[in-house]
Motif scaffolding. Sequence first.
Motif, PDB file in Angstrom:
ATOM      1  N   SER A  13      10.415  10.786  -9.428  1.00  0.00           N
ATOM      2  CA  SER A  13      11.415   9.799  -9.860  1.00  0.00           C
ATOM      3  C   SER A  13      11.013   8.364  -9.542  1.00  0.00           C
ATOM      4  O   SER A  13      11.752   7.431  -9.867  1.00  0.00           O
ATOM      5  N   TYR A  14       9.866   8.186  -8.842  1.00  0.00           N
ATOM      6  CA  TYR A  14       9.332   6.893  -8.392  1.00  0.00           C
ATOM      7  C   TYR A  14      10.121   6.318  -7.238  1.00  0.00           C
ATOM      8  O   TYR A  14       9.565   5.626  -6.390  1.00  0.00           O
ATOM      9  N   ALA A  15      11.464   6.530  -7.168  1.00  0.00           N
ATOM     10  CA  ALA A  15      12.308   6.105  -6.045  1.00  0.00           C
ATOM     11  C   ALA A  15      12.175   4.611  -5.757  1.00  0.00           C
ATOM     12  O   ALA A  15      12.092   4.184  -4.602  1.00  0.00           O
ATOM     13  N   LEU A  16      12.160   3.788  -6.805  1.00  0.00           N
ATOM     14  CA  LEU A  16      12.115   2.339  -6.634  1.00  0.00           C
ATOM     15  C   LEU A  16      13.522   1.798  -6.405  1.00  0.00           C
ATOM     16  O   LEU A  16      14.501   2.348  -6.901  1.00  0.00           O
ATOM     17  N   PHE A  17      13.625   0.704  -5.633  1.00  0.00           N
ATOM     18  CA  PHE A  17      14.908   0.044  -5.427  1.00  0.00           C
ATOM     19  C   PHE A  17      15.200  -0.841  -6.630  1.00  0.00           C
ATOM     20  O   PHE A  17      14.495  -1.840  -6.852  1.00  0.00           O
ATOM     21  N   PRO A  18      16.236  -0.530  -7.423  1.00  0.00           N
ATOM     22  CA  PRO A  18      16.459  -1.281  -8.671  1.00  0.00           C
ATOM     23  C   PRO A  18      16.869  -2.735  -8.463  1.00  0.00           C
ATOM     24  O   PRO A  18      16.632  -3.570  -9.331  1.00  0.00           O
ATOM     25  N   HIS A  19      17.466  -3.052  -7.313  1.00  0.00           N
ATOM     26  CA  HIS A  19      17.946  -4.409  -7.069  1.00  0.00           C
ATOM     27  C   HIS A  19      16.868  -5.313  -6.496  1.00  0.00           C
ATOM     28  O   HIS A  19      17.059  -6.522  -6.362  1.00  0.00           O
ATOM     29  N   MET A  20      15.707  -4.734  -6.152  1.00  0.00           N
ATOM     30  CA  MET A  20      14.624  -5.494  -5.541  1.00  0.00           C
ATOM     31  C   MET A  20      13.529  -5.773  -6.557  1.00  0.00           C
ATOM     32  O   MET A  20      13.327  -5.005  -7.495  1.00  0.00           O
ATOM     33  N   SER A  21      12.815  -6.873  -6.367  1.00  0.00           N
ATOM     34  CA  SER A  21      11.700  -7.206  -7.254  1.00  0.00           C
ATOM     35  C   SER A  21      10.559  -6.227  -7.054  1.00  0.00           C
ATOM     36  O   SER A  21      10.526  -5.457  -6.079  1.00  0.00           O
ATOM     37  N   VAL A  22       9.607  -6.265  -7.980  1.00  0.00           N
ATOM     38  CA  VAL A  22       8.411  -5.439  -7.862  1.00  0.00           C
ATOM     39  C   VAL A  22       7.691  -5.724  -6.551  1.00  0.00           C
ATOM     40  O   VAL A  22       7.309  -4.809  -5.816  1.00  0.00           O
ATOM     41  N   GLY A  23       7.525  -7.004  -6.235  1.00  0.00           N
ATOM     42  CA  GLY A  23       6.834  -7.380  -5.006  1.00  0.00           C
ATOM     43  C   GLY A  23       7.535  -6.864  -3.771  1.00  0.00           C
ATOM     44  O   GLY A  23       6.899  -6.360  -2.834  1.00  0.00           O
ATOM     45  N   ASP A  24       8.870  -6.972  -3.746  1.00  0.00           N
ATOM     46  CA  ASP A  24       9.631  -6.502  -2.589  1.00  0.00           C
ATOM     47  C   ASP A  24       9.578  -4.975  -2.476  1.00  0.00           C
ATOM     48  O   ASP A  24       9.563  -4.432  -1.366  1.00  0.00           O
ATOM     49  N   ASN A  25       9.564  -4.275  -3.615  1.00  0.00           N
ATOM     50  CA  ASN A  25       9.421  -2.820  -3.583  1.00  0.00           C
ATOM     51  C   ASN A  25       8.083  -2.428  -2.977  1.00  0.00           C
ATOM     52  O   ASN A  25       8.016  -1.555  -2.105  1.00  0.00           O
ATOM     53  N   VAL A  26       7.031  -3.077  -3.445  1.00  0.00           N
ATOM     54  CA  VAL A  26       5.685  -2.733  -2.980  1.00  0.00           C
ATOM     55  C   VAL A  26       5.526  -3.054  -1.498  1.00  0.00           C
ATOM     56  O   VAL A  26       4.915  -2.288  -0.740  1.00  0.00           O
ATOM     57  N   GLY A  27       6.092  -4.183  -1.050  1.00  0.00           N
ATOM     58  CA  GLY A  27       5.902  -4.627   0.332  1.00  0.00           C
ATOM     59  C   GLY A  27       6.972  -4.178   1.297  1.00  0.00           C
ATOM     60  O   GLY A  27       6.976  -4.606   2.456  1.00  0.00           O
ATOM     61  N   TYR A  28       7.875  -3.302   0.859  1.00  0.00           N
ATOM     62  CA  TYR A  28       9.008  -2.912   1.694  1.00  0.00           C
ATOM     63  C   TYR A  28       8.561  -2.338   3.044  1.00  0.00           C
ATOM     64  O   TYR A  28       9.093  -2.706   4.101  1.00  0.00           O
ATOM     65  N   ALA A  29       7.593  -1.434   3.021  1.00  0.00           N
ATOM     66  CA  ALA A  29       7.137  -0.806   4.262  1.00  0.00           C
ATOM     67  C   ALA A  29       6.540  -1.842   5.211  1.00  0.00           C
ATOM     68  O   ALA A  29       6.727  -1.758   6.430  1.00  0.00           O
ATOM     69  N   LEU A  30       5.830  -2.820   4.663  1.00  0.00           N
ATOM     70  CA  LEU A  30       5.242  -3.857   5.509  1.00  0.00           C
ATOM     71  C   LEU A  30       6.323  -4.701   6.174  1.00  0.00           C
ATOM     72  O   LEU A  30       6.195  -5.104   7.331  1.00  0.00           O
ATOM     73  N   GLU A  31       7.392  -4.961   5.427  1.00  0.00           N
ATOM     74  CA  GLU A  31       8.500  -5.729   5.990  1.00  0.00           C
ATOM     75  C   GLU A  31       9.156  -4.971   7.139  1.00  0.00           C
ATOM     76  O   GLU A  31       9.474  -5.544   8.179  1.00  0.00           O
ATOM     77  N   VAL A  32       9.349  -3.670   6.944  1.00  0.00           N
ATOM     78  CA  VAL A  32       9.930  -2.832   7.994  1.00  0.00           C
ATOM     79  C   VAL A  32       9.045  -2.822   9.233  1.00  0.00           C
ATOM     80  O   VAL A  32       9.527  -2.818  10.375  1.00  0.00           O
ATOM     81  N   GLN A  33       7.724  -2.863   9.020  1.00  0.00           N
ATOM     82  CA  GLN A  33       6.774  -2.871  10.127  1.00  0.00           C
ATOM     83  C   GLN A  33       6.680  -4.228  10.811  1.00  0.00           C
ATOM     84  O   GLN A  33       6.026  -4.361  11.852  1.00  0.00           O
ATOM     85  N   GLY A  34       7.308  -5.250  10.252  1.00  0.00           N
ATOM     86  CA  GLY A  34       7.284  -6.576  10.850  1.00  0.00           C
ATOM     87  C   GLY A  34       6.065  -7.402  10.504  1.00  0.00           C
ATOM     88  O   GLY A  34       5.744  -8.384  11.186  1.00  0.00           O
ATOM     89  N   VAL A  35       5.369  -7.050   9.426  1.00  0.00           N
ATOM     90  CA  VAL A  35       4.204  -7.829   8.992  1.00  0.00           C
ATOM     91  C   VAL A  35       4.679  -9.187   8.491  1.00  0.00           C
ATOM     92  O   VAL A  35       5.675  -9.302   7.773  1.00  0.00           O
ATOM     93  N   GLY A  36       3.969 -10.235   8.877  1.00  0.00           N
ATOM     94  CA  GLY A  36       4.346 -11.606   8.523  1.00  0.00           C
ATOM     95  C   GLY A  36       4.357 -11.842   7.022  1.00  0.00           C
ATOM     96  O   GLY A  36       3.657 -11.170   6.267  1.00  0.00           O
ATOM     97  N   LYS A  37       5.133 -12.860   6.595  1.00  0.00           N
ATOM     98  CA  LYS A  37       5.333 -13.110   5.172  1.00  0.00           C
ATOM     99  C   LYS A  37       4.020 -13.455   4.463  1.00  0.00           C
ATOM    100  O   LYS A  37       3.765 -12.981   3.353  1.00  0.00           O
ATOM    101  N   THR A  38       3.165 -14.244   5.085  1.00  0.00           N
ATOM    102  CA  THR A  38       1.921 -14.650   4.437  1.00  0.00           C
ATOM    103  C   THR A  38       1.000 -13.452   4.210  1.00  0.00           C
ATOM    104  O   THR A  38       0.474 -13.241   3.110  1.00  0.00           O
TER     105      THR A  38
END
Length: 372
Positions: free
Chosen positions: A95-120
């Motif tokens: 089903s791909y399980a993408l978040f429909p309300h989030m952009s493509v970039g935010d979907n792809v980088g979601y795990a990195l954000e959870v891990q606390g990886v810096g924005k740059t």
Amino acid sequence: MSVYTRIAPVVEIRGAVKHYQAPEGHVVRALDGIDLSVGANEFVTLLGPSGCGKTTLLRTVSGFEQLDGGELLIQNKPMNNVPAHRRPVHTVFQSYALFPHMSVGDNVGYALEVQGVGKTERRQRIGEALELVGLEGLERRKPGQLSGGQQQRVALARALIDRPALLLLDEPLSALDRQLRQSMQRELKKLQHELGIAFVFVTHDQEEALTMSDRIVILNGGLIQQIGTPTEIYDRPANAFVAGFIGESNLFDVSVVAVNAGVAQLRSEQGDVLHVPATQLQVGQKLQAMLRPEQFQLDSVGGNSAALEGIIEQTLFVGKDFEVSLRTAHGMQVKAVIRDTGRHDLHRLQPGSSLQLRYALDGVHLLDEAKQ
């Protein structure tokens, strides 16, 4: 054993058991003592009918299900009690399980954000992942603004962004149309080879499995029926289930009735005779003989060959080939696929006509009936 597993096993499964309580009260053994190794940079496909255990096996590797028995190691580390989010594994779902309300970039980088990886750093790695799957420049779009093939690529980029040791794919191409699906098969295989990541792929599509895999694992009833390369599985199936499940087969129950000058005669239950090389065959032995439809030809196949003769019951044109259903004088049904791109032999393929189908003796694959 595959060269991949001899060099560097990424996943080792030993005696895996998983059972469920059915609504009717009995226990279903979804996995019944599975042993499997997957090597680095190997593309392994789990294939079998519905309920065979392939998705259960994938989910136990990912951590979404826990084994009831046996061992699971990833990169030589025990994983039986390790939760899904702590395993060096990512999964691409049907089903791909993408978040429909989030952009493509935010979907792809979601795990990195959870891990606390810096924005740059996150932005850079998102760009690299999208470039890897050919979606650079689409970071700001929402999943609903993409085609099915593009959404599949987003899910793939999300799974690959931190380069896991193992990527699990649960029928990720099933929602795509045939042309796009075939295109994505080639791209996915190329990507896997370039990244050097082990892929374990679940599909119900035999053609897909044969096209993409280094090895195929055929499952049925929670048991592994055969593990092999696509050509091994197709040309030398281990048993009647595999022979009947992969591709199309003519399977005949036969007995060895004579062995002369290196050639054995096999008589079918209906009374037709097949000829095969006599290697280690004995009179009275009961076997199953397999001939793929495409192994028949209208004319000599060269070397040692024999023929089956009968009356054509049906001829179907399927693009470049003709599918011919023939019944022998003893009543045995035979299916053949004849290539006649020049249309020179059309007159020989008319229903009601007598036809001789030739086959190479060494093209007959024998299955030990006692093992079925």
